[in-house]
Design a protein around this motif. Structure first.
Motif, PDB file in Angstrom:
ATOM      1  N   UNK A  25      -7.157   0.570 -12.247  1.00  0.00           N
ATOM      2  CA  UNK A  25      -8.482   1.203 -12.090  1.00  0.00           C
ATOM      3  C   UNK A  25      -9.505   0.321 -11.413  1.00  0.00           C
ATOM      4  N   UNK A  26      -9.053  -0.674 -10.677  1.00  0.00           N
ATOM      5  CA  UNK A  26      -9.956  -1.417  -9.805  1.00  0.00           C
ATOM      6  C   UNK A  26      -9.138  -2.189  -8.783  1.00  0.00           C
ATOM      7  N   UNK A  27      -9.794  -2.489  -7.655  1.00  0.00           N
ATOM      8  CA  UNK A  27      -9.198  -3.369  -6.646  1.00  0.00           C
ATOM      9  C   UNK A  27     -10.260  -4.404  -6.311  1.00  0.00           C
ATOM     10  N   UNK A  28      -9.830  -5.487  -5.694  1.00  0.00           N
ATOM     11  CA  UNK A  28     -10.810  -6.495  -5.281  1.00  0.00           C
ATOM     12  C   UNK A  28     -11.530  -5.999  -4.024  1.00  0.00           C
ATOM     13  N   UNK A  29     -12.654  -6.635  -3.721  1.00  0.00           N
ATOM     14  CA  UNK A  29     -13.389  -6.239  -2.518  1.00  0.00           C
ATOM     15  C   UNK A  29     -12.504  -6.383  -1.279  1.00  0.00           C
ATOM     16  N   UNK A  30     -11.737  -7.458  -1.220  1.00  0.00           N
ATOM     17  CA  UNK A  30     -10.868  -7.695  -0.056  1.00  0.00           C
ATOM     18  C   UNK A  30      -9.823  -6.592   0.068  1.00  0.00           C
ATOM     19  N   UNK A  31      -9.278  -6.204  -1.079  1.00  0.00           N
ATOM     20  CA  UNK A  31      -8.275  -5.130  -1.039  1.00  0.00           C
ATOM     21  C   UNK A  31      -8.899  -3.810  -0.575  1.00  0.00           C
ATOM     22  N   UNK A  32     -10.110  -3.539  -1.023  1.00  0.00           N
ATOM     23  CA  UNK A  32     -10.792  -2.322  -0.561  1.00  0.00           C
ATOM     24  C   UNK A  32     -11.028  -2.366   0.936  1.00  0.00           C
ATOM     25  N   UNK A  33     -11.412  -3.545   1.454  1.00  0.00           N
ATOM     26  CA  UNK A  33     -11.637  -3.651   2.900  1.00  0.00           C
ATOM     27  C   UNK A  33     -10.341  -3.329   3.643  1.00  0.00           C
ATOM     28  N   UNK A  34      -9.226  -3.815   3.110  1.00  0.00           N
ATOM     29  CA  UNK A  34      -7.926  -3.501   3.718  1.00  0.00           C
ATOM     30  C   UNK A  34      -7.687  -1.987   3.705  1.00  0.00           C
ATOM     31  N   UNK A  35      -7.929  -1.361   2.550  1.00  0.00           N
ATOM     32  CA  UNK A  35      -7.721   0.091   2.449  1.00  0.00           C
ATOM     33  C   UNK A  35      -8.558   0.822   3.503  1.00  0.00           C
ATOM     34  N   UNK A  36      -9.855   0.475   3.589  1.00  0.00           N
ATOM     35  CA  UNK A  36     -10.734   1.217   4.496  1.00  0.00           C
ATOM     36  C   UNK A  36     -10.487   0.886   5.963  1.00  0.00           C
ATOM     37  N   UNK A  37      -9.906  -0.274   6.229  1.00  0.00           N
ATOM     38  CA  UNK A  37      -9.632  -0.631   7.624  1.00  0.00           C
ATOM     39  C   UNK A  37      -8.315  -0.039   8.108  1.00  0.00           C
ATOM     40  N   UNK A  38      -7.387   0.195   7.198  1.00  0.00           N
ATOM     41  CA  UNK A  38      -6.011   0.485   7.638  1.00  0.00           C
ATOM     42  C   UNK A  38      -5.493   1.869   7.272  1.00  0.00           C
ATOM     43  N   UNK A  39      -6.244   2.653   6.495  1.00  0.00           N
ATOM     44  CA  UNK A  39      -5.686   3.925   6.021  1.00  0.00           C
ATOM     45  C   UNK A  39      -5.414   4.904   7.174  1.00  0.00           C
ATOM     46  N   UNK A  40      -4.443   5.768   6.931  1.00  0.00           N
ATOM     47  CA  UNK A  40      -4.205   6.865   7.877  1.00  0.00           C
ATOM     48  C   UNK A  40      -4.056   8.171   7.083  1.00  0.00           C
ATOM     49  N   UNK A  41      -3.782   9.246   7.810  1.00  0.00           N
ATOM     50  CA  UNK A  41      -3.747  10.565   7.165  1.00  0.00           C
ATOM     51  C   UNK A  41      -2.649  10.673   6.114  1.00  0.00           C
ATOM     52  N   UNK A  42      -1.571   9.917   6.327  1.00  0.00           N
ATOM     53  CA  UNK A  42      -0.490   9.956   5.348  1.00  0.00           C
ATOM     54  C   UNK A  42      -0.947   9.322   4.029  1.00  0.00           C
ATOM     55  N   UNK A  43      -1.695   8.233   4.123  1.00  0.00           N
ATOM     56  CA  UNK A  43      -2.234   7.597   2.911  1.00  0.00           C
ATOM     57  C   UNK A  43      -3.215   8.534   2.220  1.00  0.00           C
ATOM     58  N   UNK A  44      -3.984   9.227   3.039  1.00  0.00           N
ATOM     59  CA  UNK A  44      -4.967  10.163   2.487  1.00  0.00           C
ATOM     60  C   UNK A  44      -4.253  11.287   1.732  1.00  0.00           C
ATOM     61  N   UNK A  45      -3.172  11.800   2.309  1.00  0.00           N
ATOM     62  CA  UNK A  45      -2.411  12.860   1.633  1.00  0.00           C
ATOM     63  C   UNK A  45      -1.787  12.318   0.341  1.00  0.00           C
TER      64      UNK A  45
END
Ligand code: 5AD
Ligand code: FES
Length: 358
Positions: A25-45
Motif C-alpha cells: 500500500x505504498x511505494x517510494x517516491x523514486x518508484x512512483x517516478x518510474x511508474x509515471x515515466x514508464x507506464x503504457x496502456x497494458x500497465x493501465x489495463x
C-alpha cells in the motif's frame, strides 16, 4: 531503454510495482517516478483490472451518489486554473439563499440522494461559519438520515470545528499538488501551501471524513509532482480522493494550456484504489467532460462514487470551473436518470444510502 531493460521487461517492472502497491500500500517516491515515466496502456489495463476487483470486493456493484449543490460562485481566491477566480470579470456571479439550498436537498432526497455536498467559492463574507452552521443544522434536521459534505475551501480551525459540531460529516479540500513549488505555479503568492495542508490535518483531527485530491495534467505538473502526490496520499490516508483531468477555462491565465490526459486520469484512479482499497473515489464531472463515457470508464477503473449536480438549472452555467462542463442544461431529475442508466449499462447500480467510509 534505461537500465538496459527491454520494453517487455520494463513493463514487467511496472506490473511488479503495481503488485507491490497492492500488498504494501505504498511505494517510494523514486518508484512512483518510474511508474509515471514508464507506464503504457497494458500497465493501465493491468491496474484497472486489479482496482475494479478491489472495488467490487469492497462495495459490490453498488455506486454511491452524492448530490452537489453549488450555492455560490463568488470567490475571494484567484487560483490560476479556475473559471470562478475573482479576477474573472466575465463570470456572472450568484448566491443561493438558505431556502433555495434546502429545496435542492429536498428534491435530491426524493431522487434517492442521501449525501448532500455543499460547494462554493470562498465566499465567507456572505456565508460566514455561523450562517453555514445554521444551513447544515437545517439540512440535518430535515434529513437526519443524510450525510452533509462541505466543500467551501480553506477555513480556520474554529470555523471547521463549529461546522463539525453543527453536524457536517465530511469535507472535500483537494490539496491540488503536494509539491510546494508546483503549488506556487498554480496559485497567486497570497495563497499558502502550508495553510492548505494544515486545513487538511485539522479536518482529520476534527473527525471529518476528509477528501484530498488533484487535477491530472495541471500546468507544470511533472512525474515528480505526481510521485509526491501519491506519497502524500499514502501518508495522509484520506477517506476520499477527488481526481479529474485539468481542463482549461477560456477566461483564465491557463486558457491556452493543454488539458490533462484522460488515460492518465484513469490510471491514477486505479492506482489510488489499489493503494487505499476502502477509499471513496468519485468518477468526477471533469472525467465525464473530457470523454462522454468517462465516468463509466472511471467506475470500471476502480471509482465507486458519482456526484451528480443538484443545483438549480438556472445557475449551473455560472458554476463553470472549466470550459465544456457537462450537465449545465439539465435538471436534477435528468442527471439522476442519466446516471442510473449509465451505471446499469456497465452492470452497476446506484445505492440509496449515505455511503460512509468504513
Ligand atoms: N479543470 C479541472 N478541475 C478544476 N478545478 C478547478 N478548476 C479546474 C479546471 N480548470 C477543480 C479543483 C478544485 C475543484 C473544486 O475543482 O481541483 O479543487
Ligand atoms: Fe447530468 Fe448525465 S449526469 S445529464
Amino acid at each position: 531503454m534505461r537500465d538496459c531493460l527491454t520494453g517487455e521487461s520494463m513493463s514487467e517492472k511496472i506490473k511488479s510495482l503495481i503488485d507491490r502497491l497492492g500488498t504494501e500500500h505504498r511505494l517510494s517516491k523514486e518508484e512512483w517516478v518510474t511508474v509515471f515515466s514508464e507506464w503504457d496502456d497494458e500497465d493501465r489495463a493491468y491496474a484497472a483490472e486489479k482496482a475494479r476487483a478491489l472495488s467490487l470486493a469492497q462495495f459490490g456493484n453498488k455506486i454511491f451518489i452524492r448530490g452537489i449543490v453549488e450555492f455560490s460562485n463568488i470567490c475571494k481566491n484567484d487560483c490560476l486554473y479556475c473559471g470562478i477566480r475573482r479576477s474573472n470579470t466575465n463570470a456572472e456571479r450568484y448566491r443561493l439563499t438558505e431556502e433555495e439550498i434546502l429545496s435542492c436537498c429536498e428534491e435530491g432526497y426524493e431522487y434517492g440522494f442521501r449525501t448532500f455536498v455543499l460547494q462554493s467559492g470562498e465566499d465567507y463574507g456572505a456565508y460566514p461559519p455561523e450562517r453555514m452552521a445554521g444551513i447544515v443544522r437545517s439540512i440535518k434536521q430535515a434529513h437526519p438520515d443524510c450525510a452533509v459534505t462541505l466543500s467551501l475551501g480553506e477555513l480556520e480551525y474554529d470555523a471547521l470545528k463549529l461546522l463539525k459540531e453543527a453536524g457536517a460529516d465530511r469535507y472535500l479540500l483537494r490539496h491540488e499538488t503536494a509539491d510546494r513549488e508546483h503549488y506556487g505555479k498554480l496559485h497567486p503568492a497570497e495563497m499558502s501551501f502550508d495553510h492548505r495542508m494544515q486545513c487538511l490535518r485539522w479536518l482529520k483531527e476534527l473527525g471529518y471524513q476528509t477528501g484530498a485530491g488533484i487535477m491530472v495534467g495541471s500546468p507544470y505538473q511533472t512525474n515528480e509532482c505526481l510521485a509526491e502526490d501519491m506519497v502524500f496520499l499514502a501518508e495522509f490516508d484520506p477517506q476520499m480522493i477527488g481526481i479529474g483531468p485539468f481542463l482549461p477555462h477560456k477566461d483564465t491565465p491557463f486558457k491556452d494550456m493543454r488539458k490533462g490526459s484522460y488515460e492518465l486520469t484513469l490510471f491514477l484512479l486505479s492506482l489510488c484504489r489499489i493503494m487505499l482499497p476502502r477509499v471513496l473515489l468519485p468518477a468526477t464531472t471533469a472525467l465525464g467532460t473530457i470523454r462522454p463515457d468517462g465516468r463509466e470508464q472511471g467506475v470500471l477503473a476502480g471509482a465507486n462514487v458519482i456526484m451528480p449536480n443538484l443545483s438549480p438549472t438556472a445557475v449551473r452555467k455560472k458554476y463553470m470551473l472549466y470550459d465544456g462542463k457537462i450537465c449545465t442544461e439539465d435538471r436534477s431529475a435528468e442527471c439522476r436518470d442519466c446516471i442510473k442508466a449509465r451505471m446499469k449499462r456497465i452492470g452497476y447500480e446506484v445505492a440509496v444510502t449515505r455511503g460512509d467510509y468504513v
